[in-house]
Enzyme design. Structure first.
Site, mmCIF file in Angstrom:
data_model
loop_
_atom_site.group_PDB
_atom_site.id
_atom_site.type_symbol
_atom_site.label_atom_id
_atom_site.label_comp_id
_atom_site.label_asym_id
_atom_site.label_seq_id
_atom_site.Cartn_x
_atom_site.Cartn_y
_atom_site.Cartn_z
ATOM 1 N N LYS A 97 -2.466 5.813 -4.141
ATOM 2 C CA LYS A 97 -3.753 6.881 -3.877
ATOM 3 C C LYS A 97 -3.334 8.055 -4.696
ATOM 4 O O LYS A 97 -2.418 8.613 -4.708
ATOM 5 C CB LYS A 97 -3.951 6.988 -2.514
ATOM 6 C CG LYS A 97 -3.881 5.858 -1.710
ATOM 7 C CD LYS A 97 -4.071 5.743 -0.411
ATOM 8 C CE LYS A 97 -3.500 4.488 0.568
ATOM 9 N NZ LYS A 97 -2.447 4.521 0.906
ATOM 10 N N ASP B 89 0.767 -1.268 -0.018
ATOM 11 C CA ASP B 89 -0.047 -0.050 -0.094
ATOM 12 C C ASP B 89 0.975 1.320 0.018
ATOM 13 O O ASP B 89 1.688 1.444 1.051
ATOM 14 C CB ASP B 89 -0.937 -0.059 1.214
ATOM 15 C CG ASP B 89 -1.829 1.150 1.325
ATOM 16 O OD1 ASP B 89 -2.908 1.272 0.627
ATOM 17 O OD2 ASP B 89 -1.403 2.450 1.934
ATOM 18 N N HIS C 51 -7.569 9.658 -2.393
ATOM 19 C CA HIS C 51 -6.854 9.403 -0.979
ATOM 20 C C HIS C 51 -8.003 10.278 -0.035
ATOM 21 O O HIS C 51 -7.842 9.802 1.347
ATOM 22 C CB HIS C 51 -5.491 10.124 -0.923
ATOM 23 C CG HIS C 51 -4.623 9.557 0.089
ATOM 24 N ND1 HIS C 51 -3.177 9.503 -0.102
ATOM 25 C CD2 HIS C 51 -5.187 9.396 1.361
ATOM 26 C CE1 HIS C 51 -2.739 9.175 1.109
ATOM 27 N NE2 HIS C 51 -3.717 8.985 1.905
HETATM 28 P P1 NAP Z 1 -0.142 1.153 11.849
HETATM 29 O O1 NAP Z 1 0.311 0.197 10.853
HETATM 30 O O2 NAP Z 1 -1.104 1.076 12.810
HETATM 31 O O3 NAP Z 1 1.100 1.242 12.715
HETATM 32 C C1 NAP Z 1 2.725 1.550 12.280
HETATM 33 C C2 NAP Z 1 3.360 1.469 13.375
HETATM 34 O O4 NAP Z 1 3.367 0.671 14.338
HETATM 35 C C3 NAP Z 1 4.976 1.988 13.113
HETATM 36 O O5 NAP Z 1 5.443 2.935 13.802
HETATM 37 C C4 NAP Z 1 5.559 0.584 13.396
HETATM 38 O O6 NAP Z 1 6.806 1.017 13.781
HETATM 39 C C5 NAP Z 1 4.932 0.101 14.392
HETATM 40 N N1 NAP Z 1 4.489 -1.183 14.408
HETATM 41 C C6 NAP Z 1 4.497 -2.153 13.331
HETATM 42 N N2 NAP Z 1 4.463 -3.551 13.626
HETATM 43 C C7 NAP Z 1 4.546 -3.518 15.005
HETATM 44 C C8 NAP Z 1 4.260 -4.408 15.921
HETATM 45 N N3 NAP Z 1 4.283 -5.722 15.564
HETATM 46 N N4 NAP Z 1 4.430 -4.382 17.184
HETATM 47 C C9 NAP Z 1 4.566 -3.076 17.590
HETATM 48 N N5 NAP Z 1 4.800 -2.024 16.828
HETATM 49 C C10 NAP Z 1 4.600 -2.128 15.525
HETATM 50 O O7 NAP Z 1 -0.334 2.665 11.330
HETATM 51 P P2 NAP Z 1 0.057 3.728 9.967
HETATM 52 O O8 NAP Z 1 1.260 3.203 9.522
HETATM 53 O O9 NAP Z 1 -0.566 4.620 10.374
HETATM 54 O O10 NAP Z 1 -1.284 2.772 9.062
HETATM 55 C C11 NAP Z 1 -0.666 1.472 8.326
HETATM 56 C C12 NAP Z 1 -0.846 2.006 6.863
HETATM 57 O O11 NAP Z 1 -2.062 2.334 6.340
HETATM 58 C C13 NAP Z 1 0.179 3.096 6.334
HETATM 59 O O12 NAP Z 1 1.475 3.010 6.463
HETATM 60 C C14 NAP Z 1 -0.294 3.546 5.154
HETATM 61 O O13 NAP Z 1 0.169 2.638 3.982
HETATM 62 C C15 NAP Z 1 -1.816 3.601 5.330
HETATM 63 N N6 NAP Z 1 -2.488 4.754 5.836
HETATM 64 C C16 NAP Z 1 -3.471 5.214 5.054
HETATM 65 C C17 NAP Z 1 -4.112 6.529 5.417
HETATM 66 C C18 NAP Z 1 -5.212 6.957 4.547
HETATM 67 O O14 NAP Z 1 -5.447 8.242 4.682
HETATM 68 N N7 NAP Z 1 -5.776 6.299 3.566
HETATM 69 C C19 NAP Z 1 -3.731 7.080 6.674
HETATM 70 C C20 NAP Z 1 -2.893 6.296 7.382
HETATM 71 C C21 NAP Z 1 -2.286 5.222 7.013
HETATM 72 P P3 NAP Z 1 7.983 0.155 12.705
HETATM 73 O O15 NAP Z 1 8.137 0.511 11.383
HETATM 74 O O16 NAP Z 1 9.249 0.855 13.573
HETATM 75 O O17 NAP Z 1 7.888 -1.167 13.182
#
Ligand code: NAP
Length: 315
Positions: free
Chosen positions: A79, A45, A112
């Protein structure tokens, strides 16, 4: 092992687990994409605003050249950002993404955000969502995306574009996690045969590190850590899994796709290692006992825009 899939309304199979890449720098994302595909992930993604499509394209090209995976086995989501959904801009936006990704098509192309802006994001463009969707219908019909969808749109906006009778919305990517369970939105999507992808499934613990291109940090609201929730810890203990794996399973067991982000190889593997246990309906209710519903991603820049998706939630 490859992950399970959800079938979109046009018959395309979307993997239920993908790698999130927001805040992953180009160097970090190359290593993360390679580690994830080697661990079994098939969905990546990204988004033009993440500024890592080119690096992801490099990683994919190398993985294919090494014989690790074939293009048709991958599911690449990107996106269109706010200037790319402005009138007449979407085809240029997707062609630019395809060039960076070195691909002929993406598997899923999402709007997006429902609010169009000028390139500098200094001025609203009052393009109604119907006009945005007409452009998605056109790029889908050109074969540049195998499926099309929306992100951060509300139910009314989706209903308005479904009423056009054009290509249906195949997927809605929204903030969805234990402390923001989105029951109303997912029921709406289910009734319209729209698959749902959860973002911030782990509660986005890293979002506090986000820095805007101008060097400033957004004023994020403080949020309790879902990884430390007592019921999550109890379920983790019961299944001998980690709190992160329980939070991911909570969303998978409700029937949605997840795209956890990590740049750490051990966590990338951990986040995929969730197919050997399942939460029961009672366990899901127990997890939801805490009755928190806090949106983390308020997308403040939408304030005052005629298509602000969260206007009714703002105080
Ligand atoms: P998330 O996946 O809930 O959390 C990611 C964070 O958690 C990172 O800081 C990561 O650090 C840590 N992490 C990952 N695996 C872990 C584990 N097993 N244990 C503890 N911590 C862990 O949050 P997100 O990145 O905000 O959302 C996921 C994805 O959704 C994004 O990367 C993006 O592709 C997409 N997104 C889309 C939108 C939108 O508007 N459409 C908005 C936000 C996000 P490390 O990298 O250091 O492991």
């Amino acid at each position: 092992m490859s992950s399970a899939t959800i079938t979109l309304s046009n018959g395309i199979a979307q993997p239920v687990i993908g790698l999130g890449t927001w805040q992953s720098s180009p160097a970090e994302v190359i290593a993360a994409v390679k580690a994830s595909v080697k661990a079994g992930y098939r969905l990546i993604d990204t988004a033009s605003v993440y500024q890592n499509e080119e690096a992801i394209g490099t990683a994919i090209k190398e993985l294919i050249a090494e014989g690790v995976v074939k293009r048709e086995e991958l599911f690449i989501t990107t996106k269109a950002w706010t200037h790319e959904i402005a009138p007449g801009k979407l085809e240029e936006g997707i062609r630019s993404a395809l060039k960076k990704l070195q691909l002929e098509y993406v598997d899923l192309y999402l709007a997006h955000i429902p609010t169009a802006f000028n390139n500098e994001m200094t001025a609203h463009i009052a393009s109604p969502v119907e006009d945005i969707w007409r452009q998605f219908d056109a790029v889908y019909k050109l074969g540049l995306a195998k499926a099309v969808g929306v992100s951060n749109w509300n139910n009314d906006q989706i209903a308005r574009v479904l009423a056009l009778g054009l290509t249906p919305v195949h997927n809605s990517q929204v903030e969805l996690h234990l402390y923001f369970p989105q029951h109303e939105h997912v029921n709406f999507c289910k009734s319209h045969n729209i698959s749902v992808t959860s973002y911030a499934t782990l509660g986005s613990p890293g979002r506090v590190n986000f820095t805007l291109p101008n060097g400033l940090k957004p004023d994020w609201a403080p949020a309790p850590s879902e990884l430390e929730d007592a019921n999550v810890l109890a379920a983790a203990k019961k299944y001998n899994k980690t709190p992160a794996q329980v939070l991911l399973r909570y969303v998978l067991d409700r029937g949605f796709a997840i795209i956890p982000k990590s740049i750490n190889e051990a966590r990338i593997i951990e986040n995929f290692n969730v197919f050997d246990f399942k939460l029961t309906a009672d366990e899901i209710s127990k997890l939801e006992e805490k009755k928190i519903s806090q949106r983390l991603f308020l997308q403040e820049f939408m304030y005052g825009h005629p298509e602000d998706a969260f206007a009714s939630e703002r105080k």
